[in-house]
Design an enzyme around this catalytic site. Structure first.
Site, PDB file in Angstrom:
ATOM      1  N   SER A 238       0.838  -1.200   0.000  1.00 56.27           N
ATOM      2  CA  SER A 238       0.000   0.000   0.000  1.00 56.27           C
ATOM      3  C   SER A 238       0.872   1.250   0.000  1.00 56.27           C
ATOM      4  CB  SER A 238      -0.904   0.000   1.231  1.00 56.27           C
ATOM      5  OG  SER A 238      -0.120   0.320   2.372  1.00 56.27           O
ATOM      6  N   LYS A 239       0.205   2.370   0.082  1.00 54.91           N
ATOM      7  CA  LYS A 239       0.860   3.677   0.109  1.00 54.91           C
ATOM      8  C   LYS A 239       2.042   3.734   1.066  1.00 54.91           C
ATOM      9  CE  LYS A 239      -3.039   6.728  -0.031  1.00 54.91           C
ATOM     10  NZ  LYS A 239      -4.117   6.669  -0.515  1.00 54.91           N
ATOM     11  N   ARG A 240       1.883   3.079   2.201  1.00 55.58           N
ATOM     12  CA  ARG A 240       2.931   3.152   3.221  1.00 55.58           C
ATOM     13  C   ARG A 240       4.267   2.642   2.683  1.00 55.58           C
ATOM     14  NH1 ARG A 240       1.444  -0.756   7.046  1.00 55.58           N
ATOM     15  NH2 ARG A 240      -0.051  -1.330   5.457  1.00 55.58           N
ATOM     16  N   HIS A 241       4.211   1.797   1.665  1.00 59.32           N
ATOM     17  CA  HIS A 241       5.450   1.175   1.189  1.00 59.32           C
ATOM     18  C   HIS A 241       6.092   1.914   0.024  1.00 59.32           C
ATOM     19  CE1 HIS A 241       3.039  -2.232   2.946  1.00 59.32           C
ATOM     20  NE2 HIS A 241       4.089  -2.156   3.719  1.00 59.32           N
ATOM     21  N   GLY A 242       5.539   3.046  -0.343  1.00 58.70           N
ATOM     22  CA  GLY A 242       6.155   3.789  -1.451  1.00 58.70           C
ATOM     23  C   GLY A 242       5.100   4.288  -2.408  1.00 58.70           C
TER      24      GLY A 242
END
Ligand code: GLU
Length: 472
Positions: A238-242
């Protein structure tokens, strides 16, 4: 058999890495078999589908070169066709109107929960004869009530579902709009899709879809459910990973082939090979080699591959690819060295094109001040005369070439009894403002005579001022 695959994104969001991986596998499988790759935009959710997202999808696919042979088809253009199938099914008794109210369904649900039963629609409207006043019905598909549905998944193997577990799916909402599982089946049947490759979050839809294929009198395609992609922390990517939008990878200076190479290895392997050209991917890709288990997104590996591709890319095309990044950095690629020469000079030390453009800033734009730390360390009075000699030598150089520049600096170093490093580093600092750059001859050559002389003059003034301030 003519292989026909499709990529069927919903434009309720942008193209993320997971969807690109699906698109890539569909595209590769079609290309491998000289088949047909179809793009279908599943925009039946009119509230959440936006033209911006459609555009993001088309742009992302175009950048990656995942070209469709057919489409894009839009599901919103096909509502008449879905209505036609729905009406035929109603007439044939394969579907029925359901007049259950929200309250009634809530009560059913509560009752099932209380009895510890699985929550599912019990089909009561199958037998309800009369319409109910004031209720706009939904249309439900009559799912078989007994027997099994076997999914022979090309990745997961045999997965068996009991029809008893599946309830009567809504195929049209009370406002008449068709639902996802229904439109997908009508489309896959009409478009003669032979292989459905998609994320394994759709596996549970598959038995319902197979039942509808049968109701249509169509052969279900081969299904291949692709394993999830996890973030480095083991949770769903998700967004948290890039970056979420694949276009961000372009902005960050990834080469498309590097990204495709990275993605093909998320869930697919060929021995322990890591680097694949596009042609190799097409030649080697097979669904049978897709892993069953989830794969993990590793940004460092993507960066590593990107650098490998930057190093391997032909000079001319790397230079062309660099131009938009120079422009985005506010630089004028026409006011300085040929970007192809810059790309050649910097490729060994740039992980991304964004990084390359940033490192090459001094080739196109003057800097205000020399980096103070580097100036203090390298621009010492002892270097004043040699630097003046280099300045004079470069001003007179008849041929502005790397070898000419190298010879000029070397002969000055020799005449002052300095080793190359002792003279080279001060010149590098003078010309680039900092201590790191490509080899000195390349750097000076790229910066060009005019800028180099101007910057050497600046460094000479700096050293003179420093000498004047230092008591003898
Ligand atoms: N539109 C669906 C999605 O974006 C894909 C459906 C399918 O591949 O069958 O998840």
């Amino acid at each position: 058999m003519n292989v026909r695959t499709r990529f069927a994104p919903s434009p309720t969001g942008v193209l993320h890495l997971g969807s690109i991986r699906t698109a890539l596998f569909c595209w590769l499988y079609a290309r491998h078999h000289r088949g047909t790759f179809i793009l279908r935009i599943e925009d039946t959710d009119r509230e959440r589908s936006t033209p911006e997202n459609v555009n993001a999808i088309l742009e992302g696919l175009a950048w990656l070169g995942l070209d469709a042979d057919e489409g894009p088809y839009f599901q919103t253009d096909r509502f008449d066709r879905y209505a036609e199938v729905r009406d035929r099914w109603l007439a044939d008794g394969k579907a029925y109107r359901c007049y259950c109210t929200r309250e009634e369904l809530d009560a059913l649900r509560a009752e099932q929960l209380e009895k510890g039963e699985r929550v599912r629609y019990d089909g009561r409207c199958r037998e309800r004869a009369e319409p109910r006043e004031g209720v706009d019905p939904v249309i439900r598909f009559k799912n078989p009530t007994s027997g099994e549905v076997v999914v022979e998944d090309a990745v997961r193997g045999r997965v068996v579902f009991d029809n008893e577990q599946l309830d009567d799916l809504i195929i049209a909402r009370s406002d008449g709009t068709p639902t996802y599982n229904f439109t997908v089946v009508v489309d896959d049947a009409d478009m003669n899709i032979t292989h459905v490759l998609r994320g394994d979050d759709h596996l549970n839809n598959t038995p319902r879809q197979i039942n509808m294929f049968k109701a249509l009198g169509a052969n279900p395609p081969v299904f291949a459910h692709l394993p999830m992609i996890l973030g480095p922390d083991g949770t769903k990517l998700s967004k948290r990973h890039g970056a979420v939008d694949v276009r961000e990878y372009r902005e960050q200076g990834y080469l498309r082939d590097a990204l495709l190479n990275y993605l093909v290895r998320l869930g697919w392997s060929h021995g322990d090979q890591e680097v694949f050209s596009l042609a190799e991917m097409i030649r080697l890709f097979d669904i049978g080699d897709v892993n069953q288990s989830a794969s993990t997104f590793n940004p460092e590996k993507l960066l590593w591959l990107n650098q490998k591709y930057i190093i391997a890319e032909p000079t001319e095309s790397l230079g062309k690819a660099l131009v938009p990044y120079l422009e985005a950095a506010g630089l004028d690629p026409n006011d300085g060295p040929d970007p192809a020469d810059v790309a050649e000079g910097f490729r060994e030390r740039a992980e991304t094109l964004l990084h390359m453009a940033a490192s090459a800033r001094y080739c196109y734009e003057d800097f205000d001040d020399i980096d103070p730390g580097s100036a203090k360390k390298h621009l010492r009075p002892i270097i004043l005369e040699p630097m003046r000699a280099v300045r004079a030598g470069l001003a007179e150089l008849s041929d502005w070439s790397k070898s000419g520049i190298e010879q000029c600096i070397r002969s000055v170093a020799e005449s002052f009894g300095l080793n190359m490093g002792k003279l080279g580093q001060p010149i590098r600092v003078a010309v680039t403002s900092g201590p790191i750059s490509p080899p000195l001859d390349v750097t000076v050559w790229l910066v060009g005579r005019e800028r180099t002389l101007r910057r050497l003059d600046g460094a000479i003034r700096f050293i003179e001022a420093r000498a004047a301030a230092t008591p003898a």
